[in-house]
Design a protein around this motif. Structure first.
Motif, short mmCIF file in Angstrom:
data_model
loop_
_atom_site.label_atom_id
_atom_site.label_comp_id
_atom_site.label_asym_id
_atom_site.label_seq_id
_atom_site.Cartn_x
_atom_site.Cartn_y
_atom_site.Cartn_z
N ALA A 149 44.53 34.81 65.19
CA ALA A 149 44.41 36.07 65.61
C ALA A 149 45.67 36.87 65.17
O ALA A 149 45.81 37.98 64.48
CB ALA A 149 44.09 36.22 67.00
N LEU A 150 46.80 35.95 65.35
CA LEU A 150 48.10 36.70 64.71
C LEU A 150 48.21 36.83 63.12
O LEU A 150 48.57 37.67 62.47
CB LEU A 150 49.31 35.78 65.18
N ASN A 151 47.71 35.71 62.50
CA ASN A 151 47.48 35.63 61.21
C ASN A 151 46.59 36.58 60.65
O ASN A 151 46.96 37.57 59.64
CB ASN A 151 46.82 34.19 60.78
N ALA A 152 45.54 36.73 61.09
CA ALA A 152 44.71 37.99 60.88
C ALA A 152 45.35 39.47 60.91
O ALA A 152 45.15 40.29 60.07
CB ALA A 152 43.39 37.89 61.60
N LEU A 153 45.83 39.70 62.13
CA LEU A 153 46.49 40.98 62.56
C LEU A 153 47.56 41.21 61.54
O LEU A 153 47.54 42.56 60.91
CB LEU A 153 47.10 40.91 63.88
N ILE A 154 48.52 40.41 61.10
CA ILE A 154 49.67 40.56 60.31
C ILE A 154 49.08 40.83 59.04
O ILE A 154 49.63 41.74 58.55
CB ILE A 154 50.46 39.47 60.53
N TYR A 155 48.11 40.15 58.62
CA TYR A 155 47.75 40.27 57.17
C TYR A 155 46.92 41.72 56.99
O TYR A 155 46.92 42.24 56.06
CB TYR A 155 46.87 39.17 56.50
N TRP A 156 46.17 42.08 58.15
CA TRP A 156 45.57 43.38 58.20
C TRP A 156 46.41 44.46 58.15
O TRP A 156 46.28 45.43 57.18
CB TRP A 156 44.67 43.46 59.35
N MET A 157 47.61 44.19 58.65
CA MET A 157 48.68 45.20 58.59
C MET A 157 49.39 45.36 57.44
O MET A 157 49.57 46.78 56.93
CB MET A 157 49.74 45.22 59.89
N ILE A 158 49.83 44.35 56.79
CA ILE A 158 50.51 44.47 55.52
C ILE A 158 49.85 44.66 54.33
O ILE A 158 50.15 45.22 53.30
CB ILE A 158 51.61 43.38 55.28
N GLU A 159 48.44 44.55 54.31
CA GLU A 159 47.52 44.80 53.21
C GLU A 159 46.76 45.93 53.28
O GLU A 159 46.33 46.57 52.52
CB GLU A 159 46.59 43.39 53.15
#
Length: 202
Positions: free
Chosen positions: A190-200
């Protein structure tokens, strides 16, 4: 000053003490276009201790500085692998000499299921990003908040250790994350998906 009623733009602030307007760290900009390849190491192949490597930060010693005090409390606790890799910022090196360990490179983050994040004299998005990229579950001892940290819900995107009662809270978190590895892996993803959703999607 608060009495001037002038908004302050900050990258990090202490919860409940200030009303700063939070802005992203420069780390955010520097890493958004440089996504690391996905780790190939499976969850079951990884080391199971809750692990921290990092430098000292701020002034003080192992009794007065929160990061150093947390390392001292957890150094001999089963299920934790914590240590300093460098002494900086005029810190009292003698008080932490027994907690020194070899540096952990960024690529080595992929070897761990659980990575510990401990505030220094500010909070850094850079470490959060590295933990997310490694697809590790982030356990944190956190009094600062930043553009991202305040929204990371305990048990959904990370696991929080209470900075006011580190040892007791750390034991509870350790038992929780190691007792249900499937749930811990879900939190890491979930952290991995959230961070990449934010930066991309900036």
């Amino acid at each position: 000053k608060e009495e001037d009623n002038v908004p302050l733009w900050s990258m990090s602030t202490v919860r409940g003490c200030f009303k700063d307007l939070l802005i992203p760290f420069p780390d955010w900009v520097g890493h958004t276009k440089k996504r690391r390849p996905e780790t190939s190491k499976s969850w079951n192949e990884r080391e199971g201790n809750i692990t921290f490597r990092g430098s000292t930060t701020g002034k003080g010693d192992a009794q007065t500085n929160m990061r150093a005090r947390s390392i001292a409390v957890l150094a001999d606790e089963p299920g934790f692998d914590v240590g300093f890799t460098a002494v900086i910022q005029g810190f009292n090196s003698a008080s932490v000499s027994k907690f020194m360990k070899p540096q952990m490179q960024k690529a080595e983050f992929d070897n761990y299921r659980f990575l510990l994040d401990i505030d220094g004299n500010a909070h850094s998005f850079h470490r959060q990003l590295l933990v997310a990229e490694a697809r590790a579950a982030m356990v944190r001892i956190n009094v600062f908040t930043d553009f991202i940290a305040g929204g990371l819900i305990d048990g959904e995107f990370c696991y929080d250790i209470d900075p006011k009662n580190v040892l007791s809270s750390a034991r509870t978190v350790r038992d929780k994350v190691t007792g249900d590895l499937k749930a811990s892996e879900t939190v890491a993803n979930a952290l991995n998906a959230l961070i990449y959703w934010m930066i991309e999607n900036d």
